[in-house]
Design an enzyme around this catalytic site. Structure first.
Site, short mmCIF file in Angstrom:
data_model
loop_
_atom_site.label_atom_id
_atom_site.label_comp_id
_atom_site.label_asym_id
_atom_site.label_seq_id
_atom_site.Cartn_x
_atom_site.Cartn_y
_atom_site.Cartn_z
N HIS A 67 -2.34 7.86 6.75
CA HIS A 67 -1.32 8.72 6.13
C HIS A 67 -1.96 10.01 5.60
O HIS A 67 -1.36 11.08 5.68
CB HIS A 67 -0.65 8.00 4.95
N GLY B 284 0.83 -1.20 0.00
CA GLY B 284 0.00 0.00 0.00
C GLY B 284 0.86 1.24 0.00
O GLY B 284 2.01 1.21 0.46
N GLN C 120 2.95 9.92 1.24
CA GLN C 120 4.29 9.33 1.35
C GLN C 120 5.21 9.72 0.21
O GLN C 120 6.43 9.58 0.31
CB GLN C 120 4.19 7.80 1.41
N CYS D 34 5.69 -0.21 7.21
CA CYS D 34 5.37 0.95 6.36
C CYS D 34 6.59 1.29 5.53
O CYS D 34 7.71 1.26 6.03
CB CYS D 34 5.00 2.13 7.26
N HIS E 223 -4.55 1.81 7.49
CA HIS E 223 -3.17 2.30 7.60
C HIS E 223 -2.92 3.40 6.57
O HIS E 223 -2.39 4.47 6.90
CB HIS E 223 -2.22 1.11 7.38
N GLU E 224 -3.33 3.16 5.32
CA GLU E 224 -3.08 4.15 4.26
C GLU E 224 -3.92 5.40 4.46
O GLU E 224 -3.47 6.52 4.21
CB GLU E 224 -3.34 3.55 2.87
NI NI Z 1 2.53 3.36 5.62
#
Ligand code: NI
Length: 169
Positions: A137, A46, A51, A91, A133-134
């Protein structure tokens, strides 16, 4: 397509809040293609636009081993969440560190694809964890932010050391 540089924790840019996507342009499709290529190359399951220092609500996910199920979420929102699951997460922005995080076990997500078409998806297990999780971000949250202060300090120290060693090479 192009590989994009991935920001590494504790880079302050990982704390930026992503803005909703309002225009579904060729530039957005290129971003999605580049993010997918970057995720596969890393390799990871992912990647959030945050990021790669693009602060828009875009994530890509593929939890398959053979890269056969790319999922693209633009402007994702969790509309239902229940249950609880604790699993080890990693991650691409925190290389070589893994730890347990508590997440909802079942979620329903509403999002748009790269063309702007809305869709809904229900997810459990690894996919549900990965989406949460994504999506974190996009809110400027990295999974280590869910850990104790002591663990966060340890990860920061480890990452600063890693970056110092890389700079020396
Ligand atoms: Ni991550």
């Amino acid at each position: 397509m192009a590989l994009l540089p991935i920001l590494e924790y504790p880079d302050a840019r990982l704390k930026r809040i992503a803005a909703p996507v309002t225009e579904f342009t060729p530039a957005l499709r290129k971003l999605v293609d580049d993010m997918a290529e970057t995720m596969y190359e890393a390799p990871g399951i992912g990647l959030a636009a945050t990021q790669v220092d693009v602060h828009k609500r875009v994530i890509v996910i593929d939890i398959t081993k053979d890269k056969s199920d790319l999922k693209v979420f633009v402007n994702p929102e969790i509309v239902e969440a229940d249950g609880e699951i604790v699993g080890e997460e990693g991650c691409l922005s925190v290389p070589e560190y893994y730890d347990n995080v508590r997440r909802a076990a079942h979620i329903k997500v509403r999002a748009q694809n790269a063309e702007g078409t809305p869709f809904e998806l229900e997810a459990t297990e690894l996919l549900a964890v990965c989406i949460q999780h994504e999506m974190d971000h996009l809110k400027g949250v990295v999974f280590v932010d869910h850990l104790s202060q002591l663990k966060q300090m340890r990860v920061k120290t480890k990452m600063v050391k890693r970056h110092r060693e890389q700079a020396r090479r």
